[in-house]
Enzyme design. Structure first.
Site, PDB file in Angstrom:
ATOM      1  N   LYS A  12       2.193  -1.573   3.269  1.00 13.45           N
ATOM      2  CA  LYS A  12       3.036  -0.391   3.089  1.00 13.45           C
ATOM      3  C   LYS A  12       3.956  -0.193   4.305  1.00 13.45           C
ATOM      4  CE  LYS A  12      -0.428   1.874   0.162  1.00 13.45           C
ATOM      5  NZ  LYS A  12      -1.309   3.065  -0.012  1.00 13.45           N
ATOM      6  N   TYR A  52       3.023   3.559  -9.116  1.00  9.48           N
ATOM      7  CA  TYR A  52       2.064   4.650  -8.950  1.00  9.48           C
ATOM      8  C   TYR A  52       2.057   5.628 -10.133  1.00  9.48           C
ATOM      9  CZ  TYR A  52       0.749   3.391  -4.162  1.00  9.48           C
ATOM     10  OH  TYR A  52       0.228   2.748  -3.047  1.00  9.48           O
ATOM     11  N   PHE A  60      -0.285  14.740  -4.522  1.00 17.50           N
ATOM     12  CA  PHE A  60       0.263  13.912  -3.439  1.00 17.50           C
ATOM     13  C   PHE A  60       1.342  12.938  -3.912  1.00 17.50           C
ATOM     14  CE2 PHE A  60      -3.696  11.845  -4.931  1.00 17.50           C
ATOM     15  CZ  PHE A  60      -3.224  10.592  -5.296  1.00 17.50           C
ATOM     16  N   ARG A  88     -10.087  -6.073  -2.158  1.00 16.34           N
ATOM     17  CA  ARG A  88     -10.433  -4.654  -1.951  1.00 16.34           C
ATOM     18  C   ARG A  88     -11.472  -4.515  -0.826  1.00 16.34           C
ATOM     19  NH1 ARG A  88      -7.808  -0.248  -4.676  1.00 16.34           N
ATOM     20  NH2 ARG A  88      -9.814   0.783  -4.946  1.00 16.34           N
ATOM     21  N   THR A  94     -10.106   4.056   0.562  1.00 15.28           N
ATOM     22  CA  THR A  94      -8.784   4.682   0.649  1.00 15.28           C
ATOM     23  C   THR A  94      -8.546   5.431   1.959  1.00 15.28           C
ATOM     24  OG1 THR A  94      -8.953   4.947  -1.744  1.00 15.28           O
ATOM     25  CG2 THR A  94      -7.166   6.134  -0.655  1.00 15.28           C
ATOM     26  N   ARG A 105      -8.214  -1.085   6.691  1.00 12.93           N
ATOM     27  CA  ARG A 105      -8.075   0.367   6.896  1.00 12.93           C
ATOM     28  C   ARG A 105      -9.038   0.872   7.970  1.00 12.93           C
ATOM     29  NH1 ARG A 105      -7.579   1.599   0.400  1.00 12.93           N
ATOM     30  NH2 ARG A 105      -5.311   1.527   0.227  1.00 12.93           N
ATOM     31  N   ASN A 115      -2.264   4.616   4.882  1.00 17.22           N
ATOM     32  CA  ASN A 115      -3.442   3.736   4.903  1.00 17.22           C
ATOM     33  C   ASN A 115      -3.084   2.250   4.830  1.00 17.22           C
ATOM     34  OD1 ASN A 115      -2.809   3.549   2.224  1.00 17.22           O
ATOM     35  ND2 ASN A 115      -4.687   4.451   1.450  1.00 17.22           N
ATOM     36  N   HIS A 118      -1.989  -1.697   0.098  1.00 21.80           N
ATOM     37  CA  HIS A 118      -2.419  -1.500  -1.293  1.00 21.80           C
ATOM     38  C   HIS A 118      -3.063  -2.772  -1.818  1.00 21.80           C
ATOM     39  CE1 HIS A 118      -2.243  -0.660  -5.622  1.00 21.80           C
ATOM     40  NE2 HIS A 118      -1.829  -1.911  -5.737  1.00 21.80           N
ATOM     41  N   GLU A 129       0.783  -4.951 -12.048  1.00 24.83           N
ATOM     42  CA  GLU A 129       1.469  -4.870 -10.755  1.00 24.83           C
ATOM     43  C   GLU A 129       2.152  -6.187 -10.390  1.00 24.83           C
ATOM     44  OE1 GLU A 129      -1.606  -1.430  -9.109  1.00 24.83           O
ATOM     45  OE2 GLU A 129      -1.708  -3.434  -8.233  1.00 24.83           O
TER      46      GLU A 129
HETATM   47  P1  DAT Z   1      -6.299   3.011  -3.221  1.00 23.54           P
HETATM   48  O1  DAT Z   1      -4.988   2.737  -2.541  1.00 23.54           O
HETATM   49  O2  DAT Z   1      -7.473   2.872  -2.272  1.00 23.54           O
HETATM   50  O3  DAT Z   1      -6.483   2.213  -4.490  1.00 23.54           O
HETATM   51  P2  DAT Z   1      -5.772   5.311  -4.930  1.00 23.54           P
HETATM   52  O4  DAT Z   1      -5.349   4.328  -5.975  1.00 23.54           O
HETATM   53  O5  DAT Z   1      -6.783   6.339  -5.312  1.00 23.54           O
HETATM   54  O6  DAT Z   1      -6.306   4.558  -3.616  1.00 23.54           O
HETATM   55  O7  DAT Z   1      -4.502   6.095  -4.398  1.00 23.54           O
HETATM   56  C1  DAT Z   1      -3.262   5.429  -4.226  1.00 23.54           C
HETATM   57  C2  DAT Z   1      -2.657   5.877  -2.927  1.00 23.54           C
HETATM   58  O8  DAT Z   1      -2.307   7.261  -3.002  1.00 23.54           O
HETATM   59  C3  DAT Z   1      -3.583   5.759  -1.720  1.00 23.54           C
HETATM   60  O9  DAT Z   1      -3.590   4.474  -1.153  1.00 23.54           O
HETATM   61  C4  DAT Z   1      -3.021   6.794  -0.798  1.00 23.54           C
HETATM   62  C5  DAT Z   1      -2.514   7.877  -1.739  1.00 23.54           C
HETATM   63  N1  DAT Z   1      -3.520   8.929  -1.904  1.00 23.54           N
HETATM   64  C6  DAT Z   1      -4.622   8.882  -2.664  1.00 23.54           C
HETATM   65  N2  DAT Z   1      -5.330  10.011  -2.582  1.00 23.54           N
HETATM   66  C7  DAT Z   1      -4.628  10.816  -1.740  1.00 23.54           C
HETATM   67  C8  DAT Z   1      -4.824  12.118  -1.220  1.00 23.54           C
HETATM   68  N3  DAT Z   1      -5.864  12.870  -1.579  1.00 23.54           N
HETATM   69  N4  DAT Z   1      -3.895  12.600  -0.356  1.00 23.54           N
HETATM   70  C9  DAT Z   1      -2.823  11.866   0.002  1.00 23.54           C
HETATM   71  N5  DAT Z   1      -2.581  10.618  -0.454  1.00 23.54           N
HETATM   72  C10 DAT Z   1      -3.475  10.102  -1.305  1.00 23.54           C
HETATM   73 MG    MG Z   2      -5.389   2.284  -6.249  1.00 26.92          MG
END
Ligand code: DAT
Ligand code: MG
Length: 152
Positions: A12, A52, A60, A88, A94, A105, A115, A118, A129
């Site tokens: 990212k 996304y 968010f 992963r 996350t 991370r 973070n 992805h 994707e």
């Molecule tokens: P991951 O990237 O571990 O698969 P995710 O798919 O649940 O996590 O979420 C996608 C992204 O969105 C994540 O990398 C960061 C952001 N995100 C997720 N939960 C969040 C939150 N509570 N506040 C802010 N950003 C968030």
């Molecule tokens: Mg995800």
């Protein structure tokens, strides 16, 4: 059962700005995954929104899109046996503050919104994707060290 998979991984904008691209590629490459796609681009709003879309109702989401489109990312495709799970595990959970040292991370992230990286979370999302970020297709190649990575 041996499941050969290809997963989508993206450094990212924060990972790029912090100069972590090389170190991040090392983690996947040294593990034994095989690089089959790599490019740098600044995502359009449309691309980020599609990527996304599953989070479009979350509070968010607007901030997430602003962040992902804020500068260049490095998009990658990695292949290997159970590559989705393996990637992963290399990435970690996350929230970087919950992630163990040794994960990407865990070593480099302090905030859920920043973070670093992805990784696809399932076969269907990986397929979606990869098609989204690599419409031109991936690079198929035979790695000479393959027999030293896998027993059979
Ligand atoms: P991951 O990237 O571990 O698969 P995710 O798919 O649940 O996590 O979420 C996608 C992204 O969105 C994540 O990398 C960061 C952001 N995100 C997720 N939960 C969040 C939150 N509570 N506040 C802010 N950003 C968030
Ligand atoms: Mg995800």
């Amino acid at each position: 059962m041996i499941t050969m998979q290809t997963t989508f991984v993206m450094v990212k904008p924060d990972g790029v700005q912090r100069g972590l691209v090389g170190k991040i590629i090392d983690r996947f490459e040294e593990k034994g995954l095989r690089l089959v796609g790599l490019k740098q681009l600044t995502p359009t709003h449309e691309l980020a929104a599609s990527h996304y879309a599953v989070h479009s109702e979350r509070p968010f989401y607007p901030g997430l899109l602003k962040f992902i489109t804020s500068g260049p990312v490095v998009a990658m495709a990695w292949s290997g046996v159970e590559a989705i799970k393996v990637a992963r595990n290399i990435i970690g959970p996350t929230n970087g503050r919950d992630a163990s040292p040794g994960t990407i991370r865990g070593d480099w992230a302090m905030d859920i919104g920043h973070n670093i990286i992805h990784g696809s979370d399932a076969e269907e999302t990986a397929e979606f994707e990869l098609g989204l970020w690599f419409p031109e297709g991936l690079v198929d190649w035979k790695r000479a060290a393959e027999d030293w990575v896998y027993e059979e």
